[in-house]
Enzyme design. Structure first.
Site, mmCIF file in Angstrom:
data_model
loop_
_atom_site.group_PDB
_atom_site.id
_atom_site.type_symbol
_atom_site.label_atom_id
_atom_site.label_comp_id
_atom_site.label_asym_id
_atom_site.label_seq_id
_atom_site.Cartn_x
_atom_site.Cartn_y
_atom_site.Cartn_z
ATOM 1 N N GLU A 214 -6.552 -8.019 -0.793
ATOM 2 C CA GLU A 214 -7.022 -8.049 0.604
ATOM 3 C C GLU A 214 -8.471 -7.605 0.681
ATOM 4 O O GLU A 214 -8.919 -6.756 -0.098
ATOM 5 C CB GLU A 214 -6.242 -7.051 1.472
ATOM 6 N N GLU B 8 0.816 -1.220 0.000
ATOM 7 C CA GLU B 8 0.000 0.000 0.000
ATOM 8 C C GLU B 8 0.853 1.275 0.000
ATOM 9 O O GLU B 8 0.747 2.108 0.914
ATOM 10 C CB GLU B 8 -0.974 -0.001 1.174
HETATM 11 C C1 GLA Z 1 -4.270 -2.742 4.752
HETATM 12 C C2 GLA Z 1 -2.907 -3.363 4.903
HETATM 13 C C3 GLA Z 1 -2.887 -4.552 5.804
HETATM 14 C C4 GLA Z 1 -3.789 -4.331 7.003
HETATM 15 C C5 GLA Z 1 -5.179 -4.016 6.530
HETATM 16 C C6 GLA Z 1 -6.162 -3.849 7.660
HETATM 17 O O1 GLA Z 1 -4.938 -3.116 3.640
HETATM 18 O O2 GLA Z 1 -2.310 -3.692 3.682
HETATM 19 O O3 GLA Z 1 -1.555 -4.741 6.219
HETATM 20 O O4 GLA Z 1 -3.310 -3.283 7.751
HETATM 21 O O5 GLA Z 1 -5.138 -2.803 5.822
HETATM 22 O O6 GLA Z 1 -7.410 -3.448 7.194
#
Ligand code: GLA
Ligand code: ZN
Length: 669
Positions: free
Chosen positions: A306, A149
């Site tokens: 995710e 991210e």
């Molecule tokens: C993000 C991150 C993860 C985690 C999630 C929690 O997407 O990439 O490491 O922190 O959020 O929602």
């Protein structure tokens, strides 16, 4: 040879380094029971892998790899570079960022490295290369996941120096730069590159998006996105040296302002994003971000890297996904182009800020939870779907433009109103097609327009380079273009195009916009189109038709009678201008009419909250139906079909029943 993947991959982030080893075997047993076949490893393990300057310790990761490999899992291998080790920050403070208020950060949090830090570049490259070299023998690694991210900005003096270099490359001379930024305003003329500083709360800004010099702020945004891209590419190249055939990506955040995802896309082997809708995010908003992600690489399928199986802990109200909702949102991703269904996270951690974030395995540590069971049922279903949707495409005849630089420019604009939010305006258009059950491609300025019948460019404030020529050609050749208020105002440097708004779009649209009125949130005007009244909000252009025909006019205020909606016949096509921001029913009715005129079919007949999408591969067409409501619904599609989840057969035009939060995956015949 790319690794053979013959089903929708199911799994996600797994952090066994946070657990004693005897837990791992138990995890493998349970995750296999849940149908998990892929784990993303090593997202935040830099401190474990490199305890000091000179020494790397891969022993634990070796054992983790061995464990998941023996369990038959595929691996998405991350590089761990989204959070640097504490010792690195202490020994090499250049790695620490300077924030928007000019504070030099201390060690802490994550996404915390300065993008131009030599320490970061040296050690992230080295780690990525070492990981690729060490684990290249594992043929269950199906993808590399660089960092995580990408997001944060830095305003340190080194970034400032790099910004100057970046500007030299962009403009060549100070004269060109002074012209591009219009530095004659407020006596800002720069006589030396060294006089240029980073725009933040210590200099041009009085808030994150409020700036005195749009040109400077815009270039800094571009520069920061480019710097992070450079860091990503450094790791990408280090990995490719050892594993040239394994695809490499990073996970984007969808509704995310700071990275120009479209500019990054050429450097990703596939696109990926993390989907965390708030409990009140509308379904079309999630759908649009899926489509934006699919559009990043010209319509190629992407990874849902995710999502939470149940709850995200960082919301103000951490509402649970209702029974069936996780499944339905997972299929929504697949319906829009995802080839994976992945979660954060496999097992809930015991400490720090994500211990109450949803996971397949909860703190209770057993399979006997609602969430585990729902995951396991979905895991089983995905096995049965096999490869039918993998790498499938969506053939849309409608495109909506979404451009990050335009977003930045609108957000920085002082006037016409702070209420104007670019993605929210784009969503209004997207929603109409979502509710009409007509598939849409979300495109960028570089994408070809010739395959579309209808192109919509909402609030196209910034015309970059010759984009007007591209639109011109499209319309001349018979395309339909729709654009709106606050379009065509500036070039890529945020300098106004003189000679009347909408600047370079004036000919195509056949109008002259003389003024723009901003309305406070509680105020609205309205206009009448085809006998119905629709609201006019946020802004109202005061415009004069030149060659355009007026389709609707304002009803109130001193500009009552002036056009609110126009169409211009141009070449073989038409260019529409919507002079204000309206309500969902306007966009729905307007595009329903246009779809009839252009003979663009819907995928079926369904209530607005039953979403229909299509994915096509060879002669296989699969229509997804997703019931986002908590009531049973009925819908129809236009061909015979078999539900791949239940085996039921349906005739064309037959009423098909869909459960609340239900999903149908209909292979058409
Ligand atoms: C993000 C991150 C993860 C985690 C999630 C929690 O997407 O990439 O490491 O922190 O959020 O929602
Ligand atoms: Zn920096």
């Amino acid at each position: 040879m790319e690794k053979i993947i013959d089903k929708i991959l199911f799994g996600g982030d797994y952090n066994p380094e946070q657990w004693p080893e005897d837990v791992w075997q138990e995890d493998m047993r349970m995750l296999k029971d849940a149908g998990v076949d892929i784990v993303t490893l090593n997202v935040f393990s830099w401190a474990m892998l490199q305890p000091n300057e000179f020494f790397y310790d891969f022993r634990k990761l070796d054992r983790i790899m061995q464990c998941v490999t023996e369990a038959g899992m595929k691996v998405c291998m991350a590089t761990s570079t989204a959070a640097h080790p504490a010792w690195m920050a202490r020994r090499h403070p250049d790695i620490l960022r300077v924030d928007f208020d000019g504070h030099k950060r201390k060690f802490g949090s994550r996404h915390n490295s300065c993008p131009s830090s030599p320490t970061y570049r040296k050690y992230s490259k080295r780690l990525a290369g070492k990981l690729a070299r060490r684990y290249r023998k594992y043929d269950n690694i199906v993808a590399w996941h660089v960092s995580n991210e990408y997001s944060t900005d830095c305003y340190c003096e080194r970034c400032e120096r790099n910004f100057r270099k970046w500007l030299k490359r962009r403009y060549g001379s100070l004269e060109a730069l002074n012209a591009a930024w219009n530095t004659a305003f407020w006596g800002h003329k720069f006589y030396s590159w060294k006089e240029i500083v980073a725009p933040n709360n210590l200099s041009e800004h009085f808030g994150y998006t409020r700036t005195c010099f749009q040109g400077i702020s815009l270039d800094y945004r571009r520069f920061q996105s480019d710097m992070l891209l450079r860091d990503y590419r450094t790791e990408y190249n280090a990995i490719k040296k050892y594993t040239p055939n394994i695809p490499v990506t990073t996970n984007f955040m969808g509704y995310h302002y700071q990275i120009d995802q479209k500019a990054w896309a050429p450097y990703l082997d596939f696109a990926a994003w993390d989907n965390y809708p708030a409990c009140d995010s509308p379904e079309w908003s999630v759908a649009m971000w899926h489509d934006i992600t699919r559009g990043l690489k010209g319509g190629r399928s992407f990874w849902l890297m995710e999502q939470t199986p149940s709850v995200s802990n960082w919301n103000r109200y951490c509402a649970l996904k209702r029974p069936g909702e996780m499944r339905e949102l997972s299929y929504q991703a697949v319906a829009h182009g995802a080839d994976t269904v992945m979660f954060f996270q496999m097992r809930r951690s015991i400490g720090a800020c994500e211990k109450y974030h949803g996971a397949i395995i909860d703190h209770v540590g057993t399979e006997n939870t609602r969430v585990f069971k729902e995951c396991a049922e979905l895991g089983e279903e995905l096995k049965n779907l096999k490869a039918v949707t993998l790498a499938a495409r969506t053939n849309s005849r409608v495109a909506i433009l979404f451009d990050w630089e335009n977003w930045w420019a609108i957000s920085y604009s002082a006037g016409p109103t702070t209420e104007l939010n670019y993605p929210e305006e784009v969503k209004k258009f997207y929603r109409a097609f979502y509710e009409l059950h007509i598939p849409v491609d979300m495109i960028g300025c570089e994408d070809d327009l010739s395959k579309y019948d209808l192109v919509i460019a909402p609030v196209l404030y910034m015309i970059k380079g010759n984009y007007d020529v591209k639109l011109n050609d499209f319309v001349k050749r018979g395309g339909h273009l729709v654009t709106t208020f606050f379009s065509g105002y500036v070039n890529e440097n945020d300098l106004v195009t003189l000679g009347g708004y909408p600047g370079k779009l004036r000919d195509i649209l056949g109008i002259w916009v003389e003024e723009i009125d901003a309305l406070p949130a509680e105020k609205e005007n309205n206009f009448t189109w085809e006998g119905l009244d629709y609201s006019a909000k946020i802004v109202c252009d005061l415009l004069h038709p030149e060659t355009a025909e007026v389709l609707a006019s304002y009803n109130n205020d001193f500009y009552a009678g002036m056009p609110a909606l126009t169409v211009n016949e141009y070449g073989d096509g038409k260019a529409y201008y919507i002079a204000t921001s309206s309500d969902p029913d306007f966009y729905y009715n307007f595009f329903e009419r246009m779809a009839v005129e252009l003979n663009i079919p819907s995928l079926g007949e369904a209530p607005k909250d039953v979403e229909l999408t299509i994915r096509c591969k060879g002669s296989n067409n699969v229509i997804f139906a997703l019931n986002h409501s908590f009531e049973h619904k009925c819908f129809k599609i236009w061909s015979d079909a078999t539900d791949l989840l239940t085996g039921e057969e349906f005739r064309a035009n037959e009423e098909i029943w869909i459960d609340n939060m239900g999903v149908r995956v209909l292979k058409t015949r």
